[in-house]
Write a protein that holds these residues in place. Structure first.
Motif, PDB file in Angstrom:
ATOM      1  N   VAL A 201       0.837  -1.205   0.000  1.00  0.00           N
ATOM      2  CA  VAL A 201       0.000   0.000   0.000  1.00  0.00           C
ATOM      3  C   VAL A 201       0.870   1.253   0.000  1.00  0.00           C
ATOM      4  O   VAL A 201       0.621   2.201  -0.756  1.00  0.00           O
ATOM      5  CB  VAL A 201      -0.947  -0.003   1.217  1.00  0.00           C
ATOM      6  CG1 VAL A 201      -1.722   1.319   1.288  1.00  0.00           C
ATOM      7  CG2 VAL A 201      -1.917  -1.169   1.128  1.00  0.00           C
ATOM      8  N   LYS A 202       1.894   1.262   0.856  1.00  0.00           N
ATOM      9  CA  LYS A 202       2.767   2.434   0.953  1.00  0.00           C
ATOM     10  C   LYS A 202       3.459   2.718  -0.372  1.00  0.00           C
ATOM     11  O   LYS A 202       3.481   3.868  -0.847  1.00  0.00           O
ATOM     12  CB  LYS A 202       3.807   2.205   2.048  1.00  0.00           C
ATOM     13  CG  LYS A 202       4.833   3.326   2.197  1.00  0.00           C
ATOM     14  CD  LYS A 202       4.207   4.612   2.692  1.00  0.00           C
ATOM     15  CE  LYS A 202       5.234   5.682   2.921  1.00  0.00           C
ATOM     16  NZ  LYS A 202       4.639   6.938   3.434  1.00  0.00           N
ATOM     17  N   SER A 203       4.010   1.700  -0.989  1.00  0.00           N
ATOM     18  CA  SER A 203       4.732   1.906  -2.242  1.00  0.00           C
ATOM     19  C   SER A 203       3.791   2.284  -3.381  1.00  0.00           C
ATOM     20  O   SER A 203       4.141   3.100  -4.235  1.00  0.00           O
ATOM     21  CB  SER A 203       5.528   0.647  -2.600  1.00  0.00           C
ATOM     22  OG  SER A 203       6.561   0.434  -1.653  1.00  0.00           O
ATOM     23  N   LEU A 204       2.598   1.724  -3.385  1.00  0.00           N
ATOM     24  CA  LEU A 204       1.606   2.139  -4.376  1.00  0.00           C
ATOM     25  C   LEU A 204       1.239   3.605  -4.184  1.00  0.00           C
ATOM     26  O   LEU A 204       1.088   4.351  -5.166  1.00  0.00           O
ATOM     27  CB  LEU A 204       0.352   1.268  -4.274  1.00  0.00           C
ATOM     28  CG  LEU A 204       0.448  -0.138  -4.859  1.00  0.00           C
ATOM     29  CD1 LEU A 204      -0.764  -0.965  -4.455  1.00  0.00           C
ATOM     30  CD2 LEU A 204       0.561  -0.086  -6.385  1.00  0.00           C
ATOM     31  N   ALA A 205       1.103   4.026  -2.939  1.00  0.00           N
ATOM     32  CA  ALA A 205       0.775   5.424  -2.657  1.00  0.00           C
ATOM     33  C   ALA A 205       1.867   6.351  -3.170  1.00  0.00           C
ATOM     34  O   ALA A 205       1.589   7.376  -3.805  1.00  0.00           O
ATOM     35  CB  ALA A 205       0.572   5.628  -1.155  1.00  0.00           C
ATOM     36  N   VAL A 206       3.117   6.006  -2.898  1.00  0.00           N
ATOM     37  CA  VAL A 206       4.229   6.849  -3.337  1.00  0.00           C
ATOM     38  C   VAL A 206       4.312   6.886  -4.855  1.00  0.00           C
ATOM     39  O   VAL A 206       4.477   7.954  -5.465  1.00  0.00           O
ATOM     40  CB  VAL A 206       5.550   6.326  -2.732  1.00  0.00           C
ATOM     41  CG1 VAL A 206       6.741   7.073  -3.319  1.00  0.00           C
ATOM     42  CG2 VAL A 206       5.537   6.474  -1.219  1.00  0.00           C
ATOM     43  N   PHE A 207       4.205   5.727  -5.501  1.00  0.00           N
ATOM     44  CA  PHE A 207       4.368   5.646  -6.955  1.00  0.00           C
ATOM     45  C   PHE A 207       3.230   6.343  -7.688  1.00  0.00           C
ATOM     46  O   PHE A 207       3.443   7.030  -8.690  1.00  0.00           O
ATOM     47  CB  PHE A 207       4.453   4.180  -7.385  1.00  0.00           C
ATOM     48  CG  PHE A 207       4.949   3.985  -8.783  1.00  0.00           C
ATOM     49  CD1 PHE A 207       6.309   3.836  -9.036  1.00  0.00           C
ATOM     50  CD2 PHE A 207       4.069   3.933  -9.854  1.00  0.00           C
ATOM     51  CE1 PHE A 207       6.774   3.653 -10.331  1.00  0.00           C
ATOM     52  CE2 PHE A 207       4.519   3.752 -11.150  1.00  0.00           C
ATOM     53  CZ  PHE A 207       5.883   3.616 -11.388  1.00  0.00           C
ATOM     54  N   SER A 208       1.995   6.171  -7.197  1.00  0.00           N
ATOM     55  CA  SER A 208       0.827   6.724  -7.887  1.00  0.00           C
ATOM     56  C   SER A 208       0.463   8.125  -7.420  1.00  0.00           C
ATOM     57  O   SER A 208      -0.387   8.771  -8.005  1.00  0.00           O
ATOM     58  CB  SER A 208      -0.382   5.810  -7.668  1.00  0.00           C
ATOM     59  OG  SER A 208      -0.811   5.854  -6.313  1.00  0.00           O
ATOM     60  N   ARG A 209       1.110   8.582  -6.334  1.00  0.00           N
ATOM     61  CA  ARG A 209       0.819   9.883  -5.720  1.00  0.00           C
ATOM     62  C   ARG A 209      -0.605   9.944  -5.165  1.00  0.00           C
ATOM     63  O   ARG A 209      -1.202  11.003  -5.061  1.00  0.00           O
ATOM     64  CB  ARG A 209       1.072  11.026  -6.718  1.00  0.00           C
ATOM     65  CG  ARG A 209       2.537  11.138  -7.113  1.00  0.00           C
ATOM     66  CD  ARG A 209       2.764  12.201  -8.196  1.00  0.00           C
ATOM     67  NE  ARG A 209       2.292  13.517  -7.805  1.00  0.00           N
ATOM     68  CZ  ARG A 209       2.967  14.352  -7.024  1.00  0.00           C
ATOM     69  NH1 ARG A 209       4.141  13.999  -6.546  1.00  0.00           N
ATOM     70  NH2 ARG A 209       2.476  15.554  -6.727  1.00  0.00           N
ATOM     71  N   GLN A 210      -1.134   8.789  -4.814  1.00  0.00           N
ATOM     72  CA  GLN A 210      -2.425   8.727  -4.152  1.00  0.00           C
ATOM     73  C   GLN A 210      -2.208   8.783  -2.637  1.00  0.00           C
ATOM     74  O   GLN A 210      -1.234   8.224  -2.131  1.00  0.00           O
ATOM     75  CB  GLN A 210      -3.166   7.443  -4.520  1.00  0.00           C
ATOM     76  CG  GLN A 210      -3.699   7.417  -5.945  1.00  0.00           C
ATOM     77  CD  GLN A 210      -4.899   8.338  -6.137  1.00  0.00           C
ATOM     78  OE1 GLN A 210      -5.490   8.811  -5.169  1.00  0.00           O
ATOM     79  NE2 GLN A 210      -5.265   8.583  -7.380  1.00  0.00           N
TER      80      GLN A 210
END
Length: 346
Positions: free
Chosen positions: A125-134
């Protein structure tokens, strides 16, 4: 026939059974060969991550593998790593680096897999947030290893998936006062000097989901709550209002334990354990009631003496904790002097 240096290191790595010696061999491999023989080094590291005999080092190598790999490379390996205990955590970042948005679906599946480790799900979740800027990670600890099961924002992640994985706007930087860019008064110049040091730290490492090392504009509610409790010297009051520290930690030889400089949002709570009991709220005997704790270094308090305000400022005192009784010594003649000292040490 002589063995090529890289081949010799390869053999030594796989034969080594001592973790300390392995670490030195790995560092030598990266230092001597990573720049000119990057892919050959990656092949060695990946082979060890797959089948090396030191299991903990198979996991530790993942960060080096992710750092050396370039976008588009080793997608099969990173996909495989997601199913391997110990490798999956950093394999998440490898997936995103290798596959970009193509990694979204498998990582959402990993995040929602109840049989996966909580730390790995949180990392996804954390890495998806950083990568997608969500903003999935808003308000959560910077380290996903500290997330709790009920803090996983799975509903938001799944809604994002249903909407086709749109890019977000990222986290906004904290609001700062214009005086940091155009300081004029002694207070503003001291704050600007500290801000320059903090900005250098932020360039090296910053997570805007949990911003740290910022001087920010305090909320009116926080300042009102402070005003109800204490009559602050004007210099310190203005510092809190305009340059309130947000997770500011000064780590330097002078403050070898790390000095935490309190912001307006934590000043009241920070008095617990010094001026009053955290549970009952009762005043603690032996604490000078005119002392306001504005920072601490390893629980050693730094206090403004509110009983000695003069010219809009006040001296700063400090003492060692755990000594049976507080023995305060004068540390700085004013808050501005203290702030300049912190800026020099940062």
């Amino acid at each position: 026939m002589a063995v090529a240096p890289l081949a010799a290191l390869h053999r030594k790595l796989f034969d080594e059974t001592d973790g300390v010696k392995f670490s030195k061999l790995k560092d030598r491999l990266l230092k001597k060969h990573a720049a000119d023989e990057r892919q050959a080094v990656l092949d060695i590291l990946i082979a060890y991550a797959r089948e090396g005999q030191l299991l903990h080092w198979r996991a530790f190598l993942m960060t080096d593998i992710v750092a050396l790999a370039e976008p588009g490379e080793y997608g099969d390996f990173f996909s495989w790593s997601l199913d391997m205990d110990g490798l999956a955590y950093w394999g998440v970042d490898g997936m995103l680096k290798s596959m970009g948005k193509e990694a979204y679906a498998p990582l959402v599946a990993l995040a929602t897999a109840e049989n996966a480790k909580l730390s790995v799900r949180a990392k996804a979740v954390k890495s998806l947030a950083v990568f997608s800027r969500q903003p999935f990670d808003t308000g959560l600890p910077q380290d996903p290893g500290h997330w709790k099961p009920d803090s996983l924002p799975l509903a938001a992640v799944l809604a994002w998936q249903r909407n086709g994985y749109p890019d977000g706007a990222g986290h906004a930087a904290p609001a700062t006062h214009a005086a940091l860019d155009d300081p004029r008064t002694p207070l503003e110049k001291a704050a600007a000097r500290l801000e320059k040091k903090l900005a250098a730290r932020r360039r090296k490492e910053q997570d805007l989901a949990q911003p740290s090392n910022w001087l920010t504009i305090a909320s009116a509610a926080d300042m009102a709550g402070i005003a109800q409790r204490w009559a602050l010297p004007e210099q310190y009051r203005r510092f809190l209002a305009c340059h309130s520290p947000l997770r500011v930690l000064i780590d330097s030889p002078q403050y070898f334990q790390g000095l935490s400089l309190y912001g307006a949002d934590e000043l009241v709570k920070a008095q617990s354990g010094y001026a009053w009991d955290a549970v009952s709220g009762a005043a603690i005997a032996g604490w000078p009631e005119q002392y306001l704790v504005i920072a601490d270094a390893g629980a050693d308090p730094y206090c403004l003496d509110l009983g000695a305000i003069a010219g809009g400022d006040a001296p700063v005192y400090t003492a060692e904790h755990g000594m049976g009784a507080w023995r305060f010594e004068r540390h700085a003649d004013s808050f501005i002097d203290f702030l300049n000292e912190i800026a020099a040490a940062a």
